[in-house]
Scaffold this motif. Structure first.
Motif, PDB file in Angstrom:
ATOM      1  N   SER A   9       0.797  -1.236   0.000  1.00 54.69           N
ATOM      2  CA  SER A   9       0.000   0.000   0.000  1.00 54.69           C
ATOM      3  C   SER A   9       0.821   1.273   0.000  1.00 54.69           C
ATOM      4  O   SER A   9       0.257   2.368  -0.104  1.00 54.69           O
ATOM      5  CB  SER A   9      -0.934   0.009   1.230  1.00 54.69           C
ATOM      6  N   VAL A  10       2.156   1.183   0.131  1.00 55.06           N
ATOM      7  CA  VAL A  10       3.020   2.362   0.192  1.00 55.06           C
ATOM      8  C   VAL A  10       4.043   2.267  -0.923  1.00 55.06           C
ATOM      9  O   VAL A  10       4.544   1.179  -1.235  1.00 55.06           O
ATOM     10  CB  VAL A  10       3.713   2.465   1.561  1.00 55.06           C
ATOM     11  N   ASP A  11       4.372   3.410  -1.505  1.00 54.99           N
ATOM     12  CA  ASP A  11       5.352   3.404  -2.594  1.00 54.99           C
ATOM     13  C   ASP A  11       6.748   3.117  -2.057  1.00 54.99           C
ATOM     14  O   ASP A  11       7.036   3.277  -0.871  1.00 54.99           O
ATOM     15  CB  ASP A  11       5.326   4.751  -3.318  1.00 54.99           C
ATOM     16  N   ARG A  12       7.637   2.715  -2.961  1.00 55.35           N
ATOM     17  CA  ARG A  12       8.986   2.254  -2.596  1.00 55.35           C
ATOM     18  C   ARG A  12       9.825   3.367  -1.983  1.00 55.35           C
ATOM     19  O   ARG A  12      10.551   3.150  -1.013  1.00 55.35           O
ATOM     20  CB  ARG A  12       9.680   1.683  -3.838  1.00 55.35           C
ATOM     21  N   THR A  13       9.705   4.562  -2.505  1.00 50.87           N
ATOM     22  CA  THR A  13      10.514   5.685  -2.009  1.00 50.87           C
ATOM     23  C   THR A  13      10.169   6.017  -0.569  1.00 50.87           C
ATOM     24  O   THR A  13      11.061   6.264   0.257  1.00 50.87           O
ATOM     25  CB  THR A  13      10.308   6.912  -2.900  1.00 50.87           C
ATOM     26  N   SER A  14       8.882   5.998  -0.230  1.00 51.51           N
ATOM     27  CA  SER A  14       8.472   6.309   1.147  1.00 51.51           C
ATOM     28  C   SER A  14       8.954   5.247   2.120  1.00 51.51           C
ATOM     29  O   SER A  14       9.361   5.538   3.254  1.00 51.51           O
ATOM     30  CB  SER A  14       6.943   6.431   1.229  1.00 51.51           C
ATOM     31  N   LEU A  15       8.935   3.991   1.676  1.00 49.12           N
ATOM     32  CA  LEU A  15       9.418   2.927   2.541  1.00 49.12           C
ATOM     33  C   LEU A  15      10.913   3.067   2.845  1.00 49.12           C
ATOM     34  O   LEU A  15      11.374   2.760   3.938  1.00 49.12           O
ATOM     35  CB  LEU A  15       9.148   1.564   1.908  1.00 49.12           C
ATOM     36  N   GLN A  16      11.689   3.558   1.867  1.00 51.08           N
ATOM     37  CA  GLN A  16      13.124   3.685   2.052  1.00 51.08           C
ATOM     38  C   GLN A  16      13.520   4.944   2.804  1.00 51.08           C
ATOM     39  O   GLN A  16      14.487   4.939   3.561  1.00 51.08           O
ATOM     40  CB  GLN A  16      13.827   3.653   0.699  1.00 51.08           C
ATOM     41  N   LYS A  17      12.775   6.030   2.662  1.00 50.49           N
ATOM     42  CA  LYS A  17      13.184   7.320   3.213  1.00 50.49           C
ATOM     43  C   LYS A  17      12.496   7.654   4.534  1.00 50.49           C
ATOM     44  O   LYS A  17      13.108   8.251   5.412  1.00 50.49           O
ATOM     45  CB  LYS A  17      12.892   8.428   2.203  1.00 50.49           C
ATOM     46  N   ASP A  18      11.219   7.311   4.678  1.00 48.14           N
ATOM     47  CA  ASP A  18      10.434   7.738   5.831  1.00 48.14           C
ATOM     48  C   ASP A  18      10.496   6.676   6.924  1.00 48.14           C
ATOM     49  O   ASP A  18       9.927   5.593   6.792  1.00 48.14           O
ATOM     50  CB  ASP A  18       8.978   7.983   5.411  1.00 48.14           C
ATOM     51  N   LEU A  20       9.189   7.029   9.888  1.00 45.42           N
ATOM     52  CA  LEU A  20       7.953   7.072  10.678  1.00 45.42           C
ATOM     53  C   LEU A  20       6.744   6.853   9.782  1.00 45.42           C
ATOM     54  O   LEU A  20       5.701   7.519   9.915  1.00 45.42           O
ATOM     55  CB  LEU A  20       7.835   8.414  11.407  1.00 45.42           C
ATOM     56  N   ILE A  21       6.842   5.974   8.845  1.00 42.69           N
ATOM     57  CA  ILE A  21       5.766   5.735   7.887  1.00 42.69           C
ATOM     58  C   ILE A  21       4.504   5.228   8.574  1.00 42.69           C
ATOM     59  O   ILE A  21       3.378   5.488   8.144  1.00 42.69           O
ATOM     60  CB  ILE A  21       6.248   4.739   6.808  1.00 42.69           C
ATOM     61  N   PHE A  22       4.665   4.514   9.731  1.00 44.00           N
ATOM     62  CA  PHE A  22       3.491   3.972  10.415  1.00 44.00           C
ATOM     63  C   PHE A  22       2.650   5.075  11.063  1.00 44.00           C
ATOM     64  O   PHE A  22       1.451   4.888  11.279  1.00 44.00           O
ATOM     65  CB  PHE A  22       3.918   2.947  11.476  1.00 44.00           C
ATOM     66  N   THR A  23       3.271   6.198  11.416  1.00 45.01           N
ATOM     67  CA  THR A  23       2.475   7.301  11.987  1.00 45.01           C
ATOM     68  C   THR A  23       1.506   7.874  10.971  1.00 45.01           C
ATOM     69  O   THR A  23       0.455   8.413  11.343  1.00 45.01           O
ATOM     70  CB  THR A  23       3.415   8.400  12.498  1.00 45.01           C
ATOM     71  N   HIS A  24       1.841   7.818   9.695  1.00 50.02           N
ATOM     72  CA  HIS A  24       0.943   8.326   8.652  1.00 50.02           C
ATOM     73  C   HIS A  24      -0.148   7.321   8.311  1.00 50.02           C
ATOM     74  O   HIS A  24      -1.220   7.707   7.831  1.00 50.02           O
ATOM     75  CB  HIS A  24       1.735   8.656   7.380  1.00 50.02           C
ATOM     76  N   LEU A  25       0.080   6.062   8.559  1.00 51.76           N
ATOM     77  CA  LEU A  25      -0.896   5.041   8.200  1.00 51.76           C
ATOM     78  C   LEU A  25      -1.837   4.701   9.357  1.00 51.76           C
ATOM     79  O   LEU A  25      -2.916   4.131   9.125  1.00 51.76           O
ATOM     80  CB  LEU A  25      -0.179   3.751   7.748  1.00 51.76           C
ATOM     81  N   SER A  26      -1.449   5.025  10.575  1.00 51.43           N
ATOM     82  CA  SER A  26      -2.255   4.649  11.731  1.00 51.43           C
ATOM     83  C   SER A  26      -3.447   5.583  11.909  1.00 51.43           C
ATOM     84  O   SER A  26      -3.459   6.725  11.431  1.00 51.43           O
ATOM     85  CB  SER A  26      -1.391   4.674  12.995  1.00 51.43           C
ATOM     86  N   VAL A  27      -4.422   5.112  12.657  1.00 50.71           N
ATOM     87  CA  VAL A  27      -5.604   5.927  12.968  1.00 50.71           C
ATOM     88  C   VAL A  27      -5.268   7.001  13.983  1.00 50.71           C
ATOM     89  O   VAL A  27      -5.724   8.151  13.880  1.00 50.71           O
ATOM     90  CB  VAL A  27      -6.739   5.022  13.497  1.00 50.71           C
ATOM     91  N   TRP A  28      -4.451   6.628  14.978  1.00 53.59           N
ATOM     92  CA  TRP A  28      -4.052   7.586  16.024  1.00 53.59           C
ATOM     93  C   TRP A  28      -2.550   7.485  16.180  1.00 53.59           C
ATOM     94  O   TRP A  28      -2.018   6.515  16.719  1.00 53.59           O
ATOM     95  CB  TRP A  28      -4.790   7.260  17.323  1.00 53.59           C
ATOM     96  N   SER A  29      -1.800   8.485  15.684  1.00 53.29           N
ATOM     97  CA  SER A  29      -0.337   8.430  15.641  1.00 53.29           C
ATOM     98  C   SER A  29       0.320   8.388  17.013  1.00 53.29           C
ATOM     99  O   SER A  29       1.393   7.769  17.151  1.00 53.29           O
ATOM    100  CB  SER A  29       0.210   9.620  14.839  1.00 53.29           C
ATOM    101  N   PRO A  30      -0.206   8.994  18.086  1.00 52.50           N
ATOM    102  CA  PRO A  30       0.475   8.881  19.388  1.00 52.50           C
ATOM    103  C   PRO A  30       0.635   7.438  19.861  1.00 52.50           C
ATOM    104  O   PRO A  30       1.570   7.123  20.609  1.00 52.50           O
ATOM    105  CB  PRO A  30      -0.439   9.668  20.330  1.00 52.50           C
ATOM    106  N   ALA A  31      -0.238   6.543  19.414  1.00 52.15           N
ATOM    107  CA  ALA A  31      -0.090   5.144  19.828  1.00 52.15           C
ATOM    108  C   ALA A  31       1.187   4.528  19.256  1.00 52.15           C
ATOM    109  O   ALA A  31       1.813   3.655  19.876  1.00 52.15           O
ATOM    110  CB  ALA A  31      -1.312   4.341  19.382  1.00 52.15           C
ATOM    111  N   ILE A  32       1.581   4.998  18.089  1.00 58.51           N
ATOM    112  CA  ILE A  32       2.826   4.481  17.485  1.00 58.51           C
ATOM    113  C   ILE A  32       4.020   4.911  18.322  1.00 58.51           C
ATOM    114  O   ILE A  32       4.927   4.110  18.599  1.00 58.51           O
ATOM    115  CB  ILE A  32       2.951   4.961  16.033  1.00 58.51           C
ATOM    116  N   TYR A  33       4.049   6.178  18.749  1.00 58.74           N
ATOM    117  CA  TYR A  33       5.157   6.663  19.580  1.00 58.74           C
ATOM    118  C   TYR A  33       5.199   5.936  20.926  1.00 58.74           C
ATOM    119  O   TYR A  33       6.274   5.595  21.436  1.00 58.74           O
ATOM    120  CB  TYR A  33       5.026   8.171  19.794  1.00 58.74           C
ATOM    121  N   ALA A  34       4.026   5.701  21.505  1.00 55.07           N
ATOM    122  CA  ALA A  34       3.993   4.979  22.787  1.00 55.07           C
ATOM    123  C   ALA A  34       4.541   3.563  22.625  1.00 55.07           C
ATOM    124  O   ALA A  34       5.281   3.056  23.483  1.00 55.07           O
ATOM    125  CB  ALA A  34       2.555   4.943  23.323  1.00 55.07           C
ATOM    126  N   GLY A  35       4.222   2.898  21.519  1.00 56.53           N
ATOM    127  CA  GLY A  35       4.742   1.550  21.284  1.00 56.53           C
ATOM    128  C   GLY A  35       6.249   1.537  21.084  1.00 56.53           C
ATOM    129  O   GLY A  35       6.943   0.624  21.550  1.00 56.53           O
TER     130      GLY A  35
END
Length: 710
Positions: A9-18, A20-35
């Motif tokens: 679901s994500v392009d190759r460039t974003s996977l290589q450079k970003d 914190l890609i999961f913060t953009h895909l999650s419903v609530w980004s603070p949960a990613i930081y807590a994990g």
């Protein structure tokens, strides 16, 4: 599954450079930081709890001597190990960029997964009975696939970091398994140990199904060293290891003596049982000796005497085709031993030949490498080989293998060829023979009729004097005699005079006892009569031919012996009269004379009938079991033994003359027939080895060990 969905679901460039890609895909980004923070803290706490204790255990096992200080603890806590882990963590944090070290840490995790899965596969594949995992829903091939995948992922993370992690893991393995080899309780319980056992068992089965061939022959030594913990015969171990170019096994035997082997409550047997259990359960004595040994094992047996112990090792040491075929023993100081000990020593040599083993008897083994120091690491001089009997080629093969060792590669092999008359053709023939064997040796002709050696054509007085001293074994002197020790003037000593006395004589010349001539197991009568003359030759197909003789010709010498016998019968009184004259002399040798009441003609007919019957029985037996003395009268036996002693004493003079400056001497040992008095046999060896250089008596079991074929 999550990685597959994100990758779809994500392009190759974003996977290589970003990152914190999961913060953009999650419903609530603070949960990613807590994990992320929770995972980091739990990993850090786990590392701070387990890493110091792992370091402490490594230090306690003494795997790395530099880390022993971390084995200390205070109140049950590894304080120094905690400080070391804290220091490493602080240094990595101070780098300021965790992305620089994350690939290396990930590769360390991946190489750990590789070895865990590989160990699981190896131990499961070896079918070790101790492998009983609780989690049974697994497959060994799945473990192998996981190990391969972890290795591939490690190199995908980073080629340089992957090589660094792999190189570090391989270096630790080589250091611990090959170089260090620490003495730890779990050393024999690794997965590699189980795999080695399985592979060795399969190889032994295949090897046992393969027929042996002379081209693949290799000497495999059973060395009688005794208890290696006493360090009394480490020089013999060192010398045997210089023959390791044989690429065969070396079994170092130790015999634990006990009073009895029947009474299990006997204190002596209990001590022997404790000693053998301790020897087999503890670390090998060879490793404790710190000698550079290879292909070596130790064997301990319990026996009531030395001969019984050696006999057990000759029959049971080794497995399948990996078993000794040559017995190596040190020289016995037989002049200080009792008659029973000398008989047991010689009988041990006979047992070795009976069980189809060759013999290496080393005299002055403690002096072979005594000249080596830190400054002098190589031997110099010559290795003299007196190959005077055809024993299958072992007498020439062992010096060649010894010369291949780095300590002896500067020494020259000199093959001493014995003959008489013009030896030029014989020298050329022997040189061609050695060249066909592909053995580098210089042929040195030795002429028996050389008048500059000893007493010229006869035996010199120095050798006769040496033989005289060897005849004075303490067990042959009757201390209870009213006349004390019998001393015979040296002027009467000669190779012929000595043998006119019987073995029952109460003097110092006992060499022959006709009662001791029992069934021989080594050679037929004709082989025994011819064998002392034969010089070594082998043909390409393994057959043996006589190229030269010890003297001019065996038949000619036999005629000379018969002529000499006739002259002695004319000039000397009969044996019975001579014994009676000696018995009348109070200070001379005394013998027991048995008067036969039967007429002489009846006795001759009975003897002839018995000889014919014995000869018929001997012809029905194999050649190796025939008695060479049956069918021979006492006078013939004395004549034959006298002639053989003359040849050996003459050979001893030639060894003294030509090998006095040699560094090491290899000499083919005469066969210790059962019919031969052990004391007489030891006198022969004593005279043959009466030089300053160490002497190795070698005798093959008549098995061809060298060949022309590649």
């Amino acid at each position: 599954m999550l990685a597959v969905l994100v990758g779809a679901s994500v392009d190759r460039t974003s996977l290589q450079k970003d990152n914190l890609i999961f913060t953009h895909l999650s419903v609530w980004s603070p949960a990613i930081y807590a994990g992320i923070y929770s995972a980091a803290l739990s990993s850090a706490i786990a590392c701070f709890s387990s890493a110091p204790r792992t370091l402490k255990k490594v230090a306690e096992d003494k795997l790395f001597p530099a880390l022993r200080c971390f084995a200390k603890e205070r109140r049950g806590e590894p304080v120094l190990a905690d400080l070391a882990v804290w220091f490493i963590a602080v240094v990595l944090i101070l780098i300021g960029d965790l992305n620089q070290i994350a690939p290396l840490i990930s590769c360390f995790f991946m190489i750990t997964y590789v070895f865990i899965n590989l160990a699981c596969f190896v131990v499961a594949h070896s079918n070790a009975p101790g492998w009983r995992p609780v989690f049974t829903s697994y497959n060994k091939w799945l473990c192998l696939a996981a190990a391969v995948m972890s290795l591939v992922v490690m190199f995908l993370i980073g080629l340089l970091t992957g090589l660094l992690a792999l190189g570090l893991a391989v270096g630790l393995y080589v250091y611990l398994e090959v170089l260090r080899r620490p003495d730890v309780p779990w050393e024999g319980g690794s997965s590699l140990h189980a795999s080695r056992y399985t592979n060795a068992l399969k190889a032994l089965v295949k090897l046992d199904q393969t027929m042996t061939h002379v081209k693949n022959y290799r000497p495999q030594l059973l060395v009688m060293t005794g208890d290696l913990a006493s360090e009394e015969r480490l020089e013999l171990v060192a010398f045997s290891q210089q023959l390791r170019k044989t690429k065969g096994i070396f079994i170092y035997g130790n015999i634990i003596l006990t009073d009895t082997v029947d009474d299990l409550r006997n204190p002596s047997l209990q001590r022997a049982h404790h000693a053998i259990r301790s020897a087999r359960s503890n670390r090998s004595a060879l490793q404790r000796s710190l000698l550079p040994v290879k292909h070596s094992f130790t064997e301990d047996v319990i026996a009531t005497d030395i001969r019984q112990g050696v006999r057990s090792l000759l029959q049971l040491a080794g497995v399948a085709n990996i078993r000794p075929n040559v017995l190596m023993m040190g020289w016995q100081q037989w002049m200080t031993k009792s008659k029973q000990e000398v008989h047991g020593y010689v009988n041990t040599l006979r047992d070795s030949l009976f069980f189809c083993h060759g013999i290496i008897l080393v005299k002055k083994w403690e002096e072979i490498n005594s000249n080596l120091t830190k400054e002098v690491s190589k031997q110099s001089g010559s290795i003299d080989v007196w190959w005077v009997y055809d024993d299958g080629g072992l007498s020439i093969l062992l010096p060649h293998l010894l010369q291949q060792h780095k300590v002896w590669d500067n020494c020259e092999i000199r093959l001493m060829t014995v003959g008489s008359g013009n030896l030029d053709s014989f020298q050329i023939e022997m040189a061609n023979l050695v060249r066909k064997f592909r053995i580098k040796a210089r042929i040195v002709p030795v002429n028996v009729s050389d008048h500059t050696i000893g007493g010229g054509g006869d035996i010199g007085p120095a050798m006769l004097d040496l033989y005289y001293n060897a005849c004075r074994h303490p067990s042959l002197v009757d201390s209870e005699s009213p006349h004390g020790n019998v001393d015979v003037p040296r002027k009467s000593v000669s190779c012929l005079d000595v043998e006119r006395f019987g073995a029952n004589a109460r003097g110092s010349f006992s060499t022959l006892d006709t009662n001791h001539f029992t069934n021989s197991i080594y050679a037929s009568r004709e082989q025994q009569r011819r064998q002392p003359h034969v010089l070594p030759t082998l043909s390409s197909n393994g057959s043996r031919t006589n190229m030269a003789t010890f003297f001019d010709n065996p038949d000619t010498e036999q005629k000379q012996e018969e002529q000499q016998q006739q002259e002695e019968e004319q000039n000397l009184p009969s044996v019975a009269k001579q014994y009676q004259q000696q018995k009348k002399q109070p200070h001379d040798v005394q013998v027991e004379v048995v008067i036969d009441e039967h007429p002489s003609h009846q006795k001759s007919e009975d003897n002839q009938r018995n000889r014919d019957h014995s000869h018929q029985q001997q012809q029905q037996q194999p050649a190796s079991l025939r008695n060479p003395w049956l069918g021979m009268s006492d006078q013939e036996r004395n004549l034959h033994l006298r002639s053989r002693t003359k040849r050996l004493l003459k050979l001893a003079e030639m060894v003294q003359h030509h090998s006095k400056d040699a560094r090491l001497v290899f000499l083919t040992m005469p066969v210790p027939e059962v019919s031969l008095d052990p004391l007489e046999f030891m006198r022969w060896l004593e005279c043959l080895s009466s030089i300053d250089a160490p002497v190795c008596f070698v005798r093959g079991n008549q098995e061809t060990v060298v060949t022309f074929d590649l």
